[in-house]
Design a protein around this motif. Structure first.
Motif, PDB file in Angstrom:
ATOM      1  N   TYR A 136      27.901  50.679 -23.496  1.00 38.39           N
ATOM      2  CA  TYR A 136      26.711  49.461 -23.184  1.00 38.39           C
ATOM      3  C   TYR A 136      27.625  48.239 -24.012  1.00 38.39           C
ATOM      4  N   ASN A 137      28.213  47.333 -23.393  1.00 41.38           N
ATOM      5  CA  ASN A 137      28.764  46.142 -23.843  1.00 41.38           C
ATOM      6  C   ASN A 137      28.027  44.848 -23.977  1.00 41.38           C
ATOM      7  N   ASN A 138      26.995  44.739 -24.774  1.00 39.16           N
ATOM      8  CA  ASN A 138      26.294  43.114 -24.848  1.00 39.16           C
ATOM      9  C   ASN A 138      26.314  42.722 -26.172  1.00 39.16           C
ATOM     10  N   PRO A 139      27.562  42.006 -26.631  1.00 38.21           N
ATOM     11  CA  PRO A 139      27.492  41.414 -27.782  1.00 38.21           C
ATOM     12  C   PRO A 139      26.663  40.163 -28.128  1.00 38.21           C
ATOM     13  N   ARG A 140      26.181  39.753 -27.193  1.00 38.83           N
ATOM     14  CA  ARG A 140      25.120  38.641 -27.326  1.00 38.83           C
ATOM     15  C   ARG A 140      23.931  39.448 -27.821  1.00 38.83           C
ATOM     16  N   GLY A 141      23.462  40.420 -27.449  1.00 39.80           N
ATOM     17  CA  GLY A 141      22.438  40.979 -27.946  1.00 39.80           C
ATOM     18  C   GLY A 141      22.460  42.035 -29.145  1.00 39.80           C
ATOM     19  N   TYR A 142      23.537  42.442 -29.289  1.00 43.92           N
ATOM     20  CA  TYR A 142      23.798  43.505 -30.560  1.00 43.92           C
ATOM     21  C   TYR A 142      24.809  43.053 -31.452  1.00 43.92           C
ATOM     22  N   GLY A 143      25.684  42.182 -31.096  1.00 41.31           N
ATOM     23  CA  GLY A 143      26.577  41.711 -32.203  1.00 41.31           C
ATOM     24  C   GLY A 143      27.809  42.570 -32.445  1.00 41.31           C
ATOM     25  N   VAL A 144      27.969  43.589 -31.477  1.00 43.19           N
ATOM     26  CA  VAL A 144      28.971  44.233 -31.582  1.00 43.19           C
ATOM     27  C   VAL A 144      29.827  44.411 -30.036  1.00 43.19           C
ATOM     28  N   ASP A 145      30.997  43.880 -30.164  1.00 44.95           N
ATOM     29  CA  ASP A 145      31.867  43.516 -28.838  1.00 44.95           C
ATOM     30  C   ASP A 145      32.861  44.748 -28.739  1.00 44.95           C
ATOM     31  N   ALA A 162      32.815  55.001 -18.248  1.00 41.83           N
ATOM     32  CA  ALA A 162      32.564  53.875 -17.503  1.00 41.83           C
ATOM     33  C   ALA A 162      32.161  52.733 -18.781  1.00 41.83           C
ATOM     34  N   ILE A 163      31.897  51.688 -18.471  1.00 42.38           N
ATOM     35  CA  ILE A 163      31.500  50.574 -19.371  1.00 42.38           C
ATOM     36  C   ILE A 163      30.538  49.570 -18.607  1.00 42.38           C
ATOM     37  N   LYS A 164      29.347  49.561 -19.097  1.00 40.62           N
ATOM     38  CA  LYS A 164      28.409  48.256 -18.536  1.00 40.62           C
ATOM     39  C   LYS A 164      29.095  46.958 -19.188  1.00 40.62           C
ATOM     40  N   GLU A 165      29.633  46.271 -18.523  1.00 41.09           N
ATOM     41  CA  GLU A 165      30.168  44.904 -19.100  1.00 41.09           C
ATOM     42  C   GLU A 165      29.243  43.880 -18.880  1.00 41.09           C
ATOM     43  N   GLU A 166      28.793  43.558 -20.114  1.00 41.59           N
ATOM     44  CA  GLU A 166      27.854  42.319 -20.143  1.00 41.59           C
ATOM     45  C   GLU A 166      28.159  41.271 -21.114  1.00 41.59           C
ATOM     46  N   SER A 167      29.344  40.868 -21.469  1.00 34.47           N
ATOM     47  CA  SER A 167      29.803  39.872 -22.356  1.00 34.47           C
ATOM     48  C   SER A 167      29.726  38.416 -21.935  1.00 34.47           C
ATOM     49  N   GLY A 181      42.476  51.046 -15.291  1.00 34.11           N
ATOM     50  CA  GLY A 181      42.749  51.349 -13.893  1.00 34.11           C
ATOM     51  C   GLY A 181      41.473  52.460 -13.522  1.00 34.11           C
ATOM     52  N   ASP A 182      41.944  53.523 -12.918  1.00 30.95           N
ATOM     53  CA  ASP A 182      40.874  54.664 -12.497  1.00 30.95           C
ATOM     54  C   ASP A 182      40.210  55.217 -13.756  1.00 30.95           C
ATOM     55  N   ARG A 183      40.915  55.276 -14.986  1.00 31.00           N
ATOM     56  CA  ARG A 183      40.522  55.861 -16.099  1.00 31.00           C
ATOM     57  C   ARG A 183      38.816  55.200 -16.633  1.00 31.00           C
ATOM     58  N   LEU A 184      38.570  54.086 -16.216  1.00 31.18           N
ATOM     59  CA  LEU A 184      37.406  53.489 -16.595  1.00 31.18           C
ATOM     60  C   LEU A 184      36.589  52.817 -15.499  1.00 31.18           C
ATOM     61  N   ALA A 185      35.628  53.007 -15.227  1.00 33.94           N
ATOM     62  CA  ALA A 185      34.901  52.284 -14.272  1.00 33.94           C
ATOM     63  C   ALA A 185      34.042  51.087 -14.944  1.00 33.94           C
ATOM     64  N   VAL A 186      34.307  49.867 -14.390  1.00 34.32           N
ATOM     65  CA  VAL A 186      33.628  48.768 -14.963  1.00 34.32           C
ATOM     66  C   VAL A 186      32.480  48.444 -13.921  1.00 34.32           C
ATOM     67  N   VAL A 187      31.363  48.480 -14.747  1.00 29.70           N
ATOM     68  CA  VAL A 187      30.103  48.251 -14.162  1.00 29.70           C
ATOM     69  C   VAL A 187      29.511  46.963 -14.441  1.00 29.70           C
ATOM     70  N   CYS A 188      28.981  46.162 -13.577  1.00 32.04           N
ATOM     71  CA  CYS A 188      28.447  44.859 -13.869  1.00 32.04           C
ATOM     72  C   CYS A 188      27.141  45.038 -14.596  1.00 32.04           C
ATOM     73  N   GLY A 189      26.805  44.386 -15.651  1.00 33.53           N
ATOM     74  CA  GLY A 189      25.541  44.392 -16.195  1.00 33.53           C
ATOM     75  C   GLY A 189      24.818  43.141 -16.207  1.00 33.53           C
ATOM     76  N   VAL A 190      25.261  42.235 -15.366  1.00 26.98           N
ATOM     77  CA  VAL A 190      24.531  40.984 -15.599  1.00 26.98           C
ATOM     78  C   VAL A 190      24.198  40.746 -13.909  1.00 26.98           C
ATOM     79  N   ASP A 191      22.947  40.259 -13.666  1.00 27.97           N
ATOM     80  CA  ASP A 191      22.484  40.259 -12.263  1.00 27.97           C
ATOM     81  C   ASP A 191      23.113  39.025 -11.578  1.00 27.97           C
ATOM     82  N   ASP A 192      23.179  37.791 -12.452  1.00 23.72           N
ATOM     83  CA  ASP A 192      23.509  36.447 -11.972  1.00 23.72           C
ATOM     84  C   ASP A 192      25.221  36.608 -11.880  1.00 23.72           C
ATOM     85  N   LEU A 193      25.910  37.478 -12.220  1.00 21.64           N
ATOM     86  CA  LEU A 193      27.302  37.745 -12.102  1.00 21.64           C
ATOM     87  C   LEU A 193      27.759  38.811 -11.102  1.00 21.64           C
TER      88      LEU A 193
END
Length: 301
Positions: A136-145, A162-167, A181-193
């Motif tokens: 879970y990548n949410n640097p706005r929320g947790y300060g860790v990018d 996989a990574i939930k990308e919410e930067s 590439g296929d090693r990591l699924a990139v998952v959208c974590g922001v509804d309006d993006l």
């Protein structure tokens, strides 16, 4: 169950009774509704939801209830949000015993770790179970990018998939897909993006407002993945005012109120959150009603 990181994965709201206790019947009903409307999986207890407000036993009860209700029809993923590595490892092991399919893992809460600490935390949690891990990548929320260089080190752990990308930086989607590439699924974590992220290659979406409008969220993602951006943009335009409410501090209250208006489920939240009141509540009601009207005008009802 191996998780196919494609489709809509609602970050499921935790239904509560008026006294704040878990409403297990409502949780079951909510899960059935999501599955009936085509979601690809369910994420129980997302962190910016009410994970941190639940007791350890309440968390495990939610997971048991989800597994019993879903019965293998879609993957069940648990949010993992703890204040120490020790607690995170213990939770991962308990979740594996219950039989969930994966973990959405937040950085250690309340502490802004540096890169070395972040990597050590995630690798230790990954080694604690055989469950697939969605970072879970949410640097706005947790300060860790979780920048791509950090992710590169983390991928030494085979269960991190996989990574939930919410930067809120869509260039990250391109950078991550290009690099891993296929090693990591990139998952959208922001509804309006979501449409923007799919245009760049994402195929999965962990969504808050999909709780309120699961079928239309699935339809939107399907249109975008199919490349029908003309129709996707029309539907997105109708949904975006509601989706904006998923990106603010009180997103849980907004989502639960929208669910209440659409399904009748309770909008109760755990303290220190308080229910929306006054003009703030009326604005969410107005946005929800307008969204429903706009969807109906487009033929989505």
């Amino acid at each position: 169950m191996t998780i196919q990181w494609k489709g809509v994965f609602p970050a499921v709201t935790t239904k509560l009774k008026a006294d704040g206790a878990l409403d297990l019947d409502a949780i079951r009903q909510g899960l059935e509704r999501l599955i009936e409307n085509g979601v690809a999986g369910v994420v129980m207890m997302g962190m910016v939801g009410e994970n941190a407000q639940l007791s350890p036993e309440e968390k495990l009860t939610v997971l048991r209830t989800a597994k019993e209700t879903v019965r293998g029809r879609v993957p069940v993923i648990s949010g993992l949000a703890e204040t120490s590595t020790e607690k995170a490892v213990a939770y991962a092991r308990e979740a594996e015993k219950i039989g969930v399919d994966g973990l959405m893992v937040f950085p250690g809460l309340t502490y802004k770790s540096d890169d070395a600490e972040t990597i050590a935390f995630y690798k230790t949690v990954a080694a604690a179970s055989r469950l697939e891990i969605l970072l879970y990548n949410n640097p706005r929320g947790y300060g860790v990018d979780l920048r791509p260089d950090v992710v590169a080190d983390l991928l030494a752990a085979p269960t991190i998939v996989a990574i939930k990308e919410e930067s809120y930086d869509t260039t990250r989607v391109t950078d991550l897909i290009s690099r891993f590439g296929d090693r990591l699924a990139v998952v959208c974590g922001v509804d309006d993006l979501i449409v923007e992220s799919v245009a760049l290659g994402a195929q999965a979406w962990v969504s808050g407002m999909a709780n309120a409008l699961p079928r239309q969220s699935v339809q939107l993602l399907d249109l975008a993945i199919a490349g029908d951006f003309a129709q996707a943009r029309k539907l997105y335009a109708a949904l975006t005012p509601l989706f904006h409410l998923d990106t603010v501090v009180k997103l849980v209250q907004h989502i639960k109120l929208a669910e209440h208006l659409i399904t009748g489920s309770a909008e109760t939240v755990k303290a220190p959150r308080l229910a929306l009141t006054g003009a703030e509540r009326e604005r969410t009601i107005q946005i929800t009603r307008q969204t429903l009207a706009d969807l109906k005008a487009l033929g989505y009802d």
